[in-house]
Write a protein that holds these residues in place. Structure first.
Motif, PDB file in Angstrom:
ATOM      1  N   LYS A 421      -0.035  46.080  46.857  1.00 11.08           N
ATOM      2  CA  LYS A 421       0.409  45.908  48.221  1.00 11.08           C
ATOM      3  C   LYS A 421      -0.063  44.349  48.851  1.00 11.08           C
ATOM      4  CE  LYS A 421       1.939  49.895  48.805  1.00 11.08           C
ATOM      5  NZ  LYS A 421       3.415  50.241  48.906  1.00 11.08           N
ATOM      6  N   PHE A 422      -1.262  43.995  48.286  1.00  7.51           N
ATOM      7  CA  PHE A 422      -1.567  42.667  48.668  1.00  7.51           C
ATOM      8  C   PHE A 422      -0.620  41.581  48.187  1.00  7.51           C
ATOM      9  CE2 PHE A 422      -5.808  44.023  49.969  1.00  7.51           C
ATOM     10  CZ  PHE A 422      -6.191  43.058  50.902  1.00  7.51           C
ATOM     11  N   GLU A 423      -0.123  41.772  47.169  1.00  7.10           N
ATOM     12  CA  GLU A 423       0.833  40.986  46.478  1.00  7.10           C
ATOM     13  C   GLU A 423       2.281  40.967  47.367  1.00  7.10           C
ATOM     14  OE1 GLU A 423       1.059  39.736  42.126  1.00  7.10           O
ATOM     15  OE2 GLU A 423      -0.155  41.562  42.225  1.00  7.10           O
ATOM     16  N   LEU A 424       2.604  42.154  47.489  1.00  5.06           N
ATOM     17  CA  LEU A 424       3.781  42.218  48.251  1.00  5.06           C
ATOM     18  C   LEU A 424       3.594  41.658  49.549  1.00  5.06           C
ATOM     19  CD1 LEU A 424       4.515  46.049  47.121  1.00  5.06           C
ATOM     20  CD2 LEU A 424       5.580  43.811  46.324  1.00  5.06           C
ATOM     21  N   ALA A 425       2.686  41.750  50.284  1.00  4.62           N
ATOM     22  CA  ALA A 425       2.454  41.387  51.562  1.00  4.62           C
ATOM     23  C   ALA A 425       2.290  39.660  51.778  1.00  4.62           C
ATOM     24  CB  ALA A 425       1.308  41.938  52.230  1.00  4.62           C
ATOM     25  N   ASP A 426       2.146  39.020  50.395  1.00  7.86           N
ATOM     26  CA  ASP A 426       1.813  37.819  50.487  1.00  7.86           C
ATOM     27  C   ASP A 426       2.841  36.719  51.478  1.00  7.86           C
ATOM     28  OD1 ASP A 426       0.624  35.459  49.623  1.00  7.86           O
ATOM     29  OD2 ASP A 426       1.906  35.090  47.978  1.00  7.86           O
ATOM     30  N   GLY A 427       1.990  36.034  52.380  1.00 10.71           N
ATOM     31  CA  GLY A 427       3.010  35.509  53.401  1.00 10.71           C
ATOM     32  C   GLY A 427       2.980  36.166  54.525  1.00 10.71           C
ATOM     33  N   LYS A 462      -6.719  37.302  35.360  1.00 11.10           N
ATOM     34  CA  LYS A 462      -6.167  36.420  36.128  1.00 11.10           C
ATOM     35  C   LYS A 462      -6.274  36.394  37.476  1.00 11.10           C
ATOM     36  CE  LYS A 462      -1.599  34.295  36.648  1.00 11.10           C
ATOM     37  NZ  LYS A 462      -0.170  34.401  36.357  1.00 11.10           N
ATOM     38  N   ARG A 463      -6.653  35.358  38.286  1.00  7.91           N
ATOM     39  CA  ARG A 463      -6.705  35.410  39.957  1.00  7.91           C
ATOM     40  C   ARG A 463      -5.346  34.928  40.404  1.00  7.91           C
ATOM     41  NH1 ARG A 463      -7.765  31.338  43.715  1.00  7.91           N
ATOM     42  NH2 ARG A 463      -9.230  31.848  45.292  1.00  7.91           N
ATOM     43  N   ARG A 464      -4.955  35.692  41.309  1.00  6.80           N
ATOM     44  CA  ARG A 464      -3.567  35.598  41.916  1.00  6.80           C
ATOM     45  C   ARG A 464      -4.018  35.393  43.297  1.00  6.80           C
ATOM     46  NH1 ARG A 464       0.235  38.181  38.223  1.00  6.80           N
ATOM     47  NH2 ARG A 464      -0.942  39.120  36.647  1.00  6.80           N
ATOM     48  N   PRO A 465      -3.741  34.003  43.799  1.00  8.91           N
ATOM     49  CA  PRO A 465      -3.952  33.745  45.113  1.00  8.91           C
ATOM     50  C   PRO A 465      -3.112  34.646  46.278  1.00  8.91           C
ATOM     51  CG  PRO A 465      -3.842  31.686  44.074  1.00  8.91           C
ATOM     52  CD  PRO A 465      -3.470  32.958  43.141  1.00  8.91           C
ATOM     53  N   VAL A 466      -3.674  34.944  47.351  1.00 10.28           N
ATOM     54  CA  VAL A 466      -2.716  35.506  48.198  1.00 10.28           C
ATOM     55  C   VAL A 466      -3.119  35.195  49.683  1.00 10.28           C
ATOM     56  CG1 VAL A 466      -2.242  37.883  47.247  1.00 10.28           C
ATOM     57  CG2 VAL A 466      -4.304  37.641  48.380  1.00 10.28           C
ATOM     58  N   ASP A 467      -1.876  34.818  50.557  1.00  9.70           N
ATOM     59  CA  ASP A 467      -1.900  34.370  51.920  1.00  9.70           C
ATOM     60  C   ASP A 467      -1.678  35.800  52.921  1.00  9.70           C
ATOM     61  OD1 ASP A 467      -2.314  33.196  54.317  1.00  9.70           O
ATOM     62  OD2 ASP A 467      -0.495  32.054  53.945  1.00  9.70           O
TER      63      ASP A 467
END
Length: 648
Positions: A421-427, A462-467
């Motif tokens: 969900k964090f990746e889906l909500a990125d931005g 792997k580190r995946r940045p999220v905003d």
């Protein structure tokens, strides 16, 4: 002195800051520059007029009276101390001063005299003006003054606050030549200011009692269920007992309801009331022959109150549907002060991008506030809004749902992996509903994501940045969950940077008619039929009902009424059985004694506290909120009146 000269010459704030000037002095210097104060001035502008001083003293008679005893005690010690003790009003005008005669003569040269104003807008950085501007005790010594002509003085000043609403009423100042400077001077003036505030508080308490007695003496016609509001001479609420029709309207103690004045008639006072309030009676209150306040009678009949005080037409806030969905636009409808304050806080939190914790009962509309944060976040058009119900995910799948997983991470994992969900909500915005249900062992991972602004999928390093802007929602008391060890304290503080408390519908009584009309018309439009017509008794029942299911329950009620109604007319019998009878008042304990009608403000306060303890089941936070006072004040009053905290 060199720092002051450099600031005037170069106007370089950083250069001056590096010279070691105290931050409060430097900030005041900058304000003085912006105000255009002449830094080479030798004295304060002399705009002395006996009429102005007389008027200021009359307006601040209570302040001067409260200062008389503290000034008398200290004045005797200043006769040979080269110091002056000064009392000013909120504008910095000197009302009274006592002290050493030689210092008073020297003060004449810089116009440090009665009737002269010493706020920052007149003479720049100085003890009186800077204390009034910042609202904090302050020392201004020697060259820290902004104007050249007063750099040969030292002063320490402290603001005096109204004990009732905390507004600044004036200041106490100790001034003299540099030789009187001592670090503890500021403690001395702060102690004098506090003593004046104590005297003001005692005077205000006495005035509150006298105003209530004056109201009782008027013999105003009212029933025991009518609401009563008593205002002081400037229109602040000093007492209120709300009728059921007025629940949800903001009558907090200390709030200035209207700008009250001696020139206003009863009719003028009634017209000046905010739109949600209409009084059936207004009484001007006199003490010692002088106008001192007013009493308002609020009608107990909800329908009469509704017809007399139509809710102010406030346009609903429209929240556009999410991109790529077929959902309808959402409307936020409400005029209750608590609701409007929560909406304003949500908008400001959205603009700041801060994590938001939304607290409220089930059905109160927490998701609307989450959507409002998303709509006002200022992120690019079409930014995602992703929701997760923390109470509907098993513990085993929680990490995978939030953070995603790679292929083969666990039995049953998606063949190609899956973003969380964090990746889906990125931005965009990630909304965690029922955050209190999150397993304790997974809370550290959420905290790490919020701090590092990056996630790691399950089974991958792997580190995946999220905003992501996080919005958490709960119907629990997370503070209590922290104390009982069911929720991490550090995570609680991290997600609660901004906390929005959504008021339940029973605290938004003035919104019930508007919401009822909205749901009635919306369901009618969907079904292609005219809106239902409600009997007067039905509306009274809706206003008196406690709404445990909140706005959701009200919406579902109109769904039911439209399906069950045959002739389009809704009577009391058409309501669900639990709504057909008026709610019983809280049961009086068998051991309790029925209280007589109060005859003084103290009696009314005691009764109000006891009733609040019963109605809020002893929850001290809710009791304080219901009474419109702080928890420390509540505990002090419990001790003062000898009221036990138990409510059984």
């Amino acid at each position: 002195m060199r720092a002051w000269e450099d600031l005037l010459t170069y106007r370089d704030l950083e250069r001056t800051r590096s010279a070691g000037v105290r931050s409060e002095i430097l900030e005041s210097w900058c304000r003085s520059l912006e105000l255009g104060i002449d830094a080479l001035a030798d004295f304060a502008p002399l705009d002395h007029a006996d009429e102005r001083l007389t008027q200021a003293r009359e307006e601040n008679a209570a302040l001067r009276s409260a200062a008389r005893l503290p000034f008398a005690k200290i004045g005797a010690l200043l006769s040979e101390a080269d110091a002056l003790l000064i009392l000013t009003d909120a504008k910095g005008m000197i009302l009274d001063q006592i002290g050493d005669c030689r210092t008073q003569d020297a003060a004449q040269a810089i116009h440090l005299i009665q009737g002269c104003a010493w706020d920052e807008a007149m003479i720049g950085t100085n003890g009186i003006g800077t204390a009034l501007r910042t609202g904090q005790p302050v020392v201004v010594h020697g060259s820290e003054h902004f104007c050249q002509g007063i750099k040969g003085w030292t002063c320490a000043a402290a603001p005096i606050r109204d004990p009732f609403d905390q507004r600044v009423l004036g200041a106490v100042d100790l001034s003299g030549p540099p030789g009187i400077f001592r670090p503890h001077n500021v403690a001395l003036v702060a102690a004098v200011a506090r003593e004046i505030e104590v005297a003001l508080a005692e005077r205000q308490e006495m005035e509150r009692v006298r105003l209530l007695e004056a109201f009782l003496d008027t013999g105003a016609s009212r029933s025991k269920t009518d609401g009563v509001v008593i205002l002081d001479r400037i229109g602040r609420v000093i007492y209120h007992r709300q009728s059921p029709a007025r629940r949800g309207c903001d009558l907090a103690l200390g709030r200035q309801l209207i700008a009250l004045s001696d020139a206003m008639s009863d009719g003028d006072i009634a017209k000046a009331l905010p739109p949600p309030l209409r009084a059936s009676g207004v009484n001007r209150l006199m003490l010692d022959g002088a106008f001192s306040g007013a009493a308002l009678i609020l009608p107990s009949n909800p329908r009469a109150a509704l017809s007399a005080a139509p809710v102010a037409p406030t346009a609903p806030v429209r929240i556009a549907p999410r991109a790529g969905t077929e959902e309808e636009a959402l409307l936020m409808i409400g005029t209750a002060p608590k609701y409007l304050e929560a909406m304003d806080l949500a908008r400001r939190a959205a603009a700041a991008g801060a994590p938001v914790l939304i607290q409220g009962e089930t059905g109160a509309g927490k998701e609307l506030f989450a959507r409002l944060v998303h709509a006002g976040s200022g992120r690019k058009s079409g930014a995602p809004f992703v929701t997760v119900n923390c109470g509907a995910i098993s513990v085993d799948l929680f990490g995978s749902e939030l953070f995603g997983h790679v292929a083969g991470a666990f039995t049953g994992a998606a063949r190609d992996g899956k973003p969380g969900k964090f990746e889906l909500a990125d931005g965009g915005v990630l909304c965690l509903d029922e955050i209190g249900e999150m397993p304790l062992e997974l809370q550290p991972y959420l905290l790490r994501v919020l701090e590092q602004r990056a996630i790691y999928r399950v089974g991958c390093a792997k580190r995946r940045p999220v905003d992501v802007q996080l919005v958490a929602m709960t119907n629990r008391d997370l503070g209590l969950e922290v104390e009982t060890g069911r929720f991490r304290r550090d995570l609680f503080y991290r997600i609660g940077t901004v906390t929005i408390d959504v008021p339940p519908l029973r605290e938004r009584g003035c919104d019930i008619p508007v919401l009822a009309t909205h749901f009635n018309q919306r369901v009618a439009a969907r079904l292609g039929r005219p809106p239902l017509t409600l009997d007067d008794a039905v509306m009274e029942q809706l206003l008196a009902y406690r709404w445990p299911g909140n706005v959701r329950e009200l919406r579902n009620l109109f769904e039911r009424l439209h399906l069950m109604s045959v002739d389009g007319q809704v009577t009391l019998e058409d309501l669900p059985r639990n709504m057909q009878t008026l709610p019983e008042p809280p049961a009086v304990p068998a051991k309790a004694v029925i209280e007589p009608d109060p005859v003084s403000l103290t009696d009314m306060e005691c009764q109000a506290i006891r009733r609040a303890l019963v109605s809020e089941a002893g929850n001290m936070t809710r009791v304080a909120a219901a009474l419109g006072i702080s928890r420390p004040t509540l505990y002090r009053k419990l001790k003062l009146y000898g009221i036990r905290r138990t409510y059984e």
